[in-house]
Design a protein around this motif. Structure first.
Motif, PDB file in Angstrom:
ATOM      1  N   ARG A 255      42.864  39.520  41.808  1.00  0.00           N
ATOM      2  CA  ARG A 255      43.026  40.870  41.255  1.00  0.00           C
ATOM      3  C   ARG A 255      44.493  41.128  40.966  1.00  0.00           C
ATOM      4  O   ARG A 255      45.384  40.420  41.442  1.00  0.00           O
ATOM      5  CB  ARG A 255      42.458  41.902  42.225  1.00  0.00           C
ATOM      6  CG  ARG A 255      40.937  41.867  42.217  1.00  0.00           C
ATOM      7  CD  ARG A 255      40.371  42.508  43.436  1.00  0.00           C
ATOM      8  NE  ARG A 255      40.345  43.981  43.330  1.00  0.00           N
ATOM      9  CZ  ARG A 255      39.757  44.751  44.226  1.00  0.00           C
ATOM     10  NH1 ARG A 255      39.144  44.196  45.269  1.00  0.00           N
ATOM     11  NH2 ARG A 255      39.770  46.056  44.086  1.00  0.00           N
TER      12      ARG A 255
ATOM     13  N   GLU B 183      41.721  39.847  46.984  1.00  0.00           N
ATOM     14  CA  GLU B 183      40.484  39.206  46.573  1.00  0.00           C
ATOM     15  C   GLU B 183      39.493  40.285  46.174  1.00  0.00           C
ATOM     16  O   GLU B 183      39.746  41.465  46.344  1.00  0.00           O
ATOM     17  CB  GLU B 183      39.945  38.358  47.721  1.00  0.00           C
ATOM     18  CG  GLU B 183      40.781  37.110  47.952  1.00  0.00           C
ATOM     19  CD  GLU B 183      40.271  36.307  49.126  1.00  0.00           C
ATOM     20  OE1 GLU B 183      39.065  36.349  49.390  1.00  0.00           O
ATOM     21  OE2 GLU B 183      41.101  35.673  49.794  1.00  0.00           O
ATOM     22  N   ARG B 184      38.319  39.830  45.702  1.00  0.00           N
ATOM     23  CA  ARG B 184      37.373  40.803  45.173  1.00  0.00           C
ATOM     24  C   ARG B 184      36.902  41.802  46.243  1.00  0.00           C
ATOM     25  O   ARG B 184      36.625  42.960  45.958  1.00  0.00           O
ATOM     26  CB  ARG B 184      36.159  40.087  44.584  1.00  0.00           C
ATOM     27  CG  ARG B 184      36.436  39.484  43.236  1.00  0.00           C
ATOM     28  CD  ARG B 184      35.164  39.264  42.491  1.00  0.00           C
ATOM     29  NE  ARG B 184      34.328  38.248  43.120  1.00  0.00           N
ATOM     30  CZ  ARG B 184      33.083  38.456  43.502  1.00  0.00           C
ATOM     31  NH1 ARG B 184      32.536  39.625  43.317  1.00  0.00           N
ATOM     32  NH2 ARG B 184      32.376  37.511  44.067  1.00  0.00           N
TER      33      ARG B 184
ATOM     34  N   VAL C 101      33.721  44.309  42.531  1.00  0.00           N
ATOM     35  CA  VAL C 101      34.876  44.390  43.421  1.00  0.00           C
ATOM     36  C   VAL C 101      34.714  45.628  44.283  1.00  0.00           C
ATOM     37  O   VAL C 101      34.047  46.586  43.886  1.00  0.00           O
ATOM     38  CB  VAL C 101      36.222  44.467  42.648  1.00  0.00           C
ATOM     39  CG1 VAL C 101      36.472  43.189  41.883  1.00  0.00           C
ATOM     40  CG2 VAL C 101      36.261  45.692  41.763  1.00  0.00           C
TER      41      VAL C 101
ATOM     42  N   VAL D  79      39.554  38.938  37.705  1.00  0.00           N
ATOM     43  CA  VAL D  79      38.470  39.046  38.676  1.00  0.00           C
ATOM     44  C   VAL D  79      37.554  37.831  38.568  1.00  0.00           C
ATOM     45  O   VAL D  79      37.084  37.296  39.578  1.00  0.00           O
ATOM     46  CB  VAL D  79      37.695  40.364  38.470  1.00  0.00           C
ATOM     47  CG1 VAL D  79      36.448  40.393  39.321  1.00  0.00           C
ATOM     48  CG2 VAL D  79      38.586  41.549  38.795  1.00  0.00           C
TER      49      VAL D  79
ATOM     50  N   LEU E 147      29.679  40.154  38.728  1.00  0.00           N
ATOM     51  CA  LEU E 147      30.795  40.232  39.665  1.00  0.00           C
ATOM     52  C   LEU E 147      31.132  41.690  39.985  1.00  0.00           C
ATOM     53  O   LEU E 147      31.229  42.533  39.088  1.00  0.00           O
ATOM     54  CB  LEU E 147      32.048  39.551  39.076  1.00  0.00           C
ATOM     55  CG  LEU E 147      32.004  38.025  39.032  1.00  0.00           C
ATOM     56  CD1 LEU E 147      33.242  37.498  38.340  1.00  0.00           C
ATOM     57  CD2 LEU E 147      31.909  37.433  40.427  1.00  0.00           C
TER      58      LEU E 147
END
Lengths: 716, 324
Positions: free
Chosen positions: B23, B28-29, B212, B18, B210
């Protein structure tokens, strides 16, 4: 071959409670639904129903043909379908379903036709045929969809029968549908068109129901003369909001088209004019009245309009109801009196009918529908006075005398047949209207007029019972007094024996006779006392199925309904004629009646307490006459008694030298014991004969109460 | 939610991925997994939807009833949620194991739809004070493959969209009370207006700064704390909730949401549902993601064309900056 597709039939239904449920039914479509024609090589039908005659009777369709019918034909022309000449008919399942939904009797006839093998009626299950099934479209009504389903079925037959060179026609009474069918290049005719083309059956045209074609089915216009009464719910609601008023309707004495309603909260009574505004309400009914706007208020008419006279005048002319009413209104308008405007209204509903003895007039034991015309209101006393006063010679009084004479004869007949005359003493309280206090208590006098009314009530009861029993042997509601078991009489017999009286209780008649023979010169009440005691031995009246008036109103209603049915003024309903339901109902009425009687006896005690209280307030512990009432046998308060001996065999109470037997004269003092507020009791104390240590001295000045008091006394 | 044991090394692998923007499954996140929505599959219900998001599978049914309204809201219909976590979905749901999750889910849905701005319940009123339509939404968790909240909220919206209520006519007045009648045509129906109905978007914190979205069960093991945000198509945040124990630095959250979700690209999540005809052919349901256009097309459109314009809504996740 077999199942082809599964469909879901979805519809919404509103439940009684107002909820909406979605109903989903599975519907299977098949490709093995056969046409039912024996000559068809396509179908593998095991028992074909349709065959084909060689010739056609119809000039319209010269070739032999099958007939498919539309729903309206089945509904309205079932007689035609029943005719022997109509055979080889295809009934689409859609039609069967619709007929069942619309009219059960016709459905039954249709089913019978289908069952009759000689008629060759074939039910084509088009709804499950994968080529004939149609789904309802968004803008289509259920009816249109069904019509389309029938058309599609007919079209399918046409294509199908083409293979074996056969023909099908559709019979429909609906021109629109017929034209739509013709657009599809199918043959379609109305029943009339078709039947009139039959050469060999000219008579059949006569049973074709006419006028059904083209018209919608539900256009039977009903002409209502009177405005319909509002529903009870609506009346209740409107009374709450003040939109309506309620009161007792009093028809005017000199004008049958006018009535007044006494409404609470208004200074003046509400005037109601005209037959339409009175709206079928009768004198003394409690009605709901809607007030008209003030500019429509009227003055009462000052002319006398007599119903009979009016009717006589109109007898010869056959006038339409509207005309008659218009004429009456004119009459009213012409008679518009002077004086003040009165609030005017119209009756919108009858809250409670004043139930008169509407048993009908009895002519030779026959019951007819009638309305009682009141000639006057008289109390028992007033009526008695009229009868007794030789100076009164008017019609009313003379008819009263006639009635009385009739009643006496009826009574004699009844007594000869073994009717038992029993007594129950009632006391009457004279109340001072100003102060609301009891002035005097007297035993209610028995007047001749009372038994006169009683006789006629009995006659009405007996007649209605006989009549309902005759017409409804299974389900007439009757009332009887069961014969009391011998044990019921034991206490009476013992009491009587103590007075050296023998009573024969083996039957009604013997008992009646032996009661008649018993008198005591020294005690005018003695006979009555004995009768009161006898009443107590009797059994409660029982209602049983298979009528009467009097106490239980519900039994009344049932009997009235049955009577109404007999004279064809009403229709029956299934429950009314169900013997088991009625038997259950009788049981219930019996139970309620018994409870009511208990309540009545209970209230007698309460009344006594209240009244004693009244007296008590007025003059502390006034001695008064023991209300013999037949109510509660007052008990001898034993606790303070010096030494009482009770002789069970000969039924007397002995104390020292004093012996008290049943029916002996006693003087007692009745007071209310208020020491326990929760439970006030009527206390009776002995005054005479004097028993030292037990009896109490009289509080009263002897001179003011010359009457002897009697009381029966029983052992505790 | 699902009980998955990961070794430290596996967790490390996910977290490090991440950080690098990749992933485990290649997303993508801020990518969703493949989404499938089917509606109208329970014929006895007024509305139904089945939503599959990755391995997560939920079934939602809507039933309409007529009931008297509560006295304090005589003019409003009602919507009730009931969630059942089937033991088939996850072994730990057996017995009463799923109750806590079910309660928190239904409470979340209640909050999500409590505002008249998300669903106008006054339109469910039939006779004020007497009869209102009450929608009972039953959620059945069939399989639990992560991101349950988002899946359920999408399913509820789809099921409400698919709900058909028989048309009701006021026929008259009887004793001061209005009487109503149900249309005898089953095709004459009313729909629920879901144009403002919100959905839930869950952010999982993987590291300090960060997050997700749409985490898999494996990813859920790596981050102890999630935030669930309810948002309407107009970008109104109706509810937020934190799941799990852990800290969520406000700056991190708001910055990341602002930058990554609604930022310069103005990323749109387009939520589409198929129209009437597609519904009839639900055995051919498809879904696709249009990555190139940076749009999430959640659809089952069999045909792209005329019927395709029947979509639920266009949902722009304009995150409000003042979230924290």
């Amino acid at each position: 071959m077999g199942l082809v597709e599964r469909k879901l039939k979805v519809f919404y239904r509103k439940t009684k409670k107002g909820n909406i449920i979605k109903v989903v039914r599975e519907h299977y479509l098949r490709n093995d639904v056969w046409c039912g024609y024996e000559g068809c090589r396509e179908c593998e039908c095991e028992k074909p129903i349709l065959d084909m005659p060689d010739i056609s009777d119809s000039t319209l369709v010269p070739e032999p043909h099958f007939i498919m019918i539309d729903t309206n034909v089945a509904l309205h022309q079932i007689d035609v379908l029943c005719d022997d000449s109509i055979t080889n008919v295809i009934v689409p399942q859609t039609v069967v379903g619709e007929v069942r939904h619309r009219s059960l009797p016709i459905y039954k006839r249709l089913r019978d036709l289908i069952e009759t093998s000689s008629k060759k009626f074939y039910v084509f299950t088009n709804e499950h045929h994968n080529e004939c099934y149609v789904e309802r479209e968004a803008e289509e009504s259920a009816n249109d969809r069904n019509d389309r389903a029938i058309r599609v079925a007919c079209w399918w037959y046409k294509q199908h029968l083409r293979l074996c060179n056969q023909k099908i026609i559709l019979l429909t009474n609906d021109y629109a549908n017929r034209d739509k069918v013709r657009v599809m290049e199918l043959e379609a005719y109305t029943t009339k068109e078709y039947v009139s083309s039959l050469k060999n059956r000219p008579g059949l045209l006569d049973i074709v129901a006419s006028g059904e074609e083209d018209k919608g089915e539900d256009t039977i216009t009903q002409r209502c003369l009177y405005a319909p009464h509002w529903s009870m719910d609506k009346i209740r609601q409107s009374l709450k909001t003040g939109k309506l008023r309620q009161g007792c309707l009093k028809t005017s004495r000199n004008n049958f088209l006018e009535a007044n309603v006494l409404v609470e909260g208004l200074d003046k009574s509400v005037l109601i004019q005209g037959r339409l505004n009175i709206n079928r309400a009768l004198n003394d009914d409690t009605v709901a009245v809607e007030l008209l706007p003030e500019d429509q208020w009227c003055r009462p008419a000052n002319v006398i309009i007599d119903q009979e006279k009016q009717e006589e005048e109109n007898k010869d002319k056959e006038e339409a109801d509207e005309d008659a009413i218009k004429k009456e209104d004119d009459l009213l308008a012409a008679g518009q009196g002077e004086g003040e405007l009165q609030p005017t209204g119209r009756v919108v509903g009858i809250i409670r009918r004043k139930w008169r003895q509407y048993c009908g007039i009895i002519k030779k034991n026959e019951i007819t529908e009638s309305i009682i015309k009141s000639r006057g209101e008289l109390s028992y006393e007033q009526a008695q006075q009229r009868i007794d006063d030789p100076n009164m010679q008017d019609d009313l009084t003379n008819s009263l005398r006639n009635l009385n004479m009739l009643a006496k004869q009826l009574k004699k007949k009844r007594i000869d047949a073994g009717a038992l005359v029993l007594a129950s003493m009632e006391v009457k309280f004279h109340v001072d209207p100003d102060t609301d206090t009891v002035v005097d208590i007297v035993a209610k006098q028995h007047l001749e007029t009372m038994s006169m009314v009683e006789e006629f009530m009995l006659l009405a009861n007996v007649t209605s019972a006989e009549c309902t029993l005759k017409h409804f042997p299974d389900c007439a509601l009757l009332r009887r007094h069961p014969a009391p078991p011998h044990s019921n009489f034991e206490s009476l017999l013992v009491a009587a024996k103590s007075q050296n009286i023998e009573l024969d209780v083996s039957s009604n008649k013997t008992l009646a006779e032996s009661l008649n023979n018993v008198t005591r010169d020294n005690n005018p009440f003695f006979n009555s006392m004995l009768r009161i005691m006898t009443t107590r031995c009797m059994m409660q009246a029982l209602y049983f199925c298979s009528g009467t008036l009097e106490p239980t109103e519900y039994a009344d209603i049932i009997v009235h309904r049955l009577l109404a049915v007999i004279i064809e003024a009403d229709r029956t309903y299934p429950d009314l004629l169900n013997p088991k339901k009625l038997a259950d109902l009788s049981q219930h009425i019996n139970y309620r009646h018994k409870m009511a009687q208990y309540a009545g006896r209970g209230s007698a005690v309460i009344t006594a307490i209240q009244l004693t209280l009244y007296l008590d307030k007025r003059e502390k512990k006034k001695e008064k006459k023991n209300p013999t009432k037949g109510a509660e046998p007052m008990e001898v308060d034993k606790i303070h008694a010096p030494e009482f001996e009770f002789n069970e065999k000969e039924l007397f109470v002995k104390c020292g030298s004093v012996i008290i037997r049943p029916f002996d004269h006693l003087k007692i003092q009745v007071t209310v014991d208020t020491s326990d507020v929760q439970h006030q009791r009527v206390v009776s104390k002995l005054i005479e004969p004097i028993i030292p240590g037990f009896s109490v001295p009289s509080l009263k000045r002897e001179s003011s109460e010359p009457k002897e008091t009697t009381s029966k006394k029983r052992k505790k | 939610m699902a009980d998955i044991s990961l070794s430290e090394a596996e967790k490390r692998y996910i977290v490090d991925g991440v950080k690098l923007g990749i992933r485990v499954d290649g997303r993508e996140r801020l990518d969703y997994r493949q989404l499938e929505i089917e509606t109208g599959l329970v014929s006895t219900a007024n509305g139904s939807a089945r939503v599959r998001l990755g391995c997560t599978d939920v079934l939602i049914t809507v039933k309409m009833e007529m009931e008297p309204p509560p006295p304090q809201q005589p003019n409003d219909g009602q919507i009730h949620f009931f969630v059942n976590c089937s033991a088939n979905a996850a072994p730990e749901f057996e017995g009463r194991g799923g109750e806590d999750l079910a309660t928190s889910l239904s409470a979340m849905l209640d909050r999500l739809y409590s505002s008249p701005l998300s669903l106008d319940t006054s339109r469910l009123c039939v006779v004020p004070g007497k009869h209102v339509k009450v929608l009972y939404v039953d959620v059945e968790i069939l399989e639990c493959g992560g991101n349950l909240f988002d899946t359920v909220s999408l399913g509820v919206k789809a099921a409400l969209w698919a709900t058909r209520m028989p048309r009701i006519y006021i026929t008259g007045e009887d004793g001061g009370e209005l009487e109503f009648m149900v249309s005898d045509n089953p095709q004459e129906v009313d729909r629920v207006d879901v144009s403002n109905a919100p959905i839930l978007i869950t952010h999982l914190r993987i590291t300090e700064n960060l997050t997700v979205i749409d985490p898999t069960p494996e990813e859920e093991c790596c981050g102890p704390v999630q935030v669930v945000v309810g948002v309407t198509p107009k970008g109104l945040i109706t509810t937020t909730q934190q799941l799990g124990a852990g800290t969520f630095a406000p700056q991190t959250l708001s910055a990341s949401l602002k930058m990554e979700v609604c930022g310069k690209e103005g990323r749109e999540v387009m939520l589409m549902c198929y129209g009437e005809k597609a519904e009839k052919r639900r055995n051919k349901v498809l879904s696709f993601m249009d990555r190139k256009r940076k749009k999430w097309c959640l659809c089952t459109g069999v045909r792209i064309g005329r019927e395709f314009d029947c979509f639920l809504s266009v949902l722009r996740t304009k995150w409000v900056t003042s979230l924290c």
